[in-house]
Design an enzyme around this catalytic site. Sequence first.
Site, PDB file in Angstrom:
ATOM      1  N   ARG A 265       0.846  -1.185   0.000  1.00 32.86           N
ATOM      2  CA  ARG A 265       0.000   0.000   0.000  1.00 32.86           C
ATOM      3  C   ARG A 265       0.888   1.244   0.000  1.00 32.86           C
ATOM      4  NH1 ARG A 265      -2.942  -3.205  -1.273  1.00 32.86           N
ATOM      5  NH2 ARG A 265      -4.959  -3.884  -0.447  1.00 32.86           N
ATOM      6  N   GLU A 294      -2.011   7.804  -5.265  1.00 28.24           N
ATOM      7  CA  GLU A 294      -2.196   7.348  -6.641  1.00 28.24           C
ATOM      8  C   GLU A 294      -3.686   7.384  -7.011  1.00 28.24           C
ATOM      9  OE1 GLU A 294      -2.543   2.563  -6.344  1.00 28.24           O
ATOM     10  OE2 GLU A 294      -0.547   3.344  -5.888  1.00 28.24           O
ATOM     11  N   HIS A 314       0.850   0.366 -10.052  1.00 22.99           N
ATOM     12  CA  HIS A 314      -0.003  -0.547  -9.278  1.00 22.99           C
ATOM     13  C   HIS A 314      -0.433  -1.748 -10.126  1.00 22.99           C
ATOM     14  CE1 HIS A 314      -2.978  -0.619  -5.651  1.00 22.99           C
ATOM     15  NE2 HIS A 314      -2.593  -1.838  -5.994  1.00 22.99           N
TER      16      HIS A 314
END
Length: 353
Positions: A265, A294, A314
């Site tokens: 994370r 993000e 990601h």
Amino acid sequence: MSMLLLVRKETVSTRYKVVVCRDLGPDVMPLLRGKPELELVVWPEDRACDRRWLLENIHGAAGVIVMLTDKVSGSSLQVVSTMSVGYEHVDVNAVAKRGLKLGYTPDVLTDAVADLSVMLALMAGRNGGIGISVVQKGQWTEYPWAPFGFCGPQLSTTAASPTRKIGFIGFGRIAQATLARLVPFGITHCLYSSNPSSAPSSERDAQLAQKYNLQSVKRVDIDEVARESDVLFILAPGGSGTYHVVNETLLRKMKPTSILVNASRGTLVDSDALAKALREGWIWGAGIDVVEGEPQVSVDHPLVKEPKCVIVPHIASATLETRRDMATRAAQNLIAAILGGQMPAQVDLRGFA
């Protein structure tokens, strides 16, 4: 990150209305469409679900399949099924208080995230980001071969450097799968820190050390993990308890040749502190799959400005096989919760609300 808000439950008709916030593809949608008890309402575009559309369609729905970015309110929900292993975007207390079920998708993405974690470690250590940039910008001719050009610390052991210590903040399934992938590189020691409330697992650690022929697998405090690790993997859950666990104080304890990898994370790492650590040489490099805030990560972001920070958007779970399995699990969770049956992966909501 947005929160999932649920305000009240209402009775539903014999057919159960289900809202799906993204088309789950040709392998998974038939699982839902094949249930005549379900009345599907599917967001038709391959982008984040429009909030106005969602609010218009969620009324009267018994279940919803959401992504990390979706926000729901004012529903009659019985179940929330998220296509993710994390559920920080869900108001878990509200879900528990209203007696709803919450499904998620652990386990199925373990291998994909572990693969990417190793890739990021190699890319960061071997200056992969810098090298790719040189080629893509047409600058290779400006960098003729040199004895130590583009050199970085080697991940595998050598005769001159026979010891490699790998550290983990968080030592769950993904961390252990990452460790398994690193064994062929000659890793000699594994150190990890984990939730202080979790019970020690010395027997498991001894079994892992024996299985992988390591000198030790050892739980230590987070400061020792930082000081001793040649590569430090951040693979812990998000939340208030781990917010900015990697900060300036911790980064200053790391070796100047060490690598930091974050595939969990973005909130676990203080971006400004990491950028400073890279800029001033406290650590060698970083491989990042997740960034706090993000996707609002522009060319002006402090980490994007650091050449020794390799950032991917990601994509740790982004394999065809894994995303298909995640979508399947999300659909199965919803079907079981509404039509009766055992959810393949249900969040334990005891202790919430």
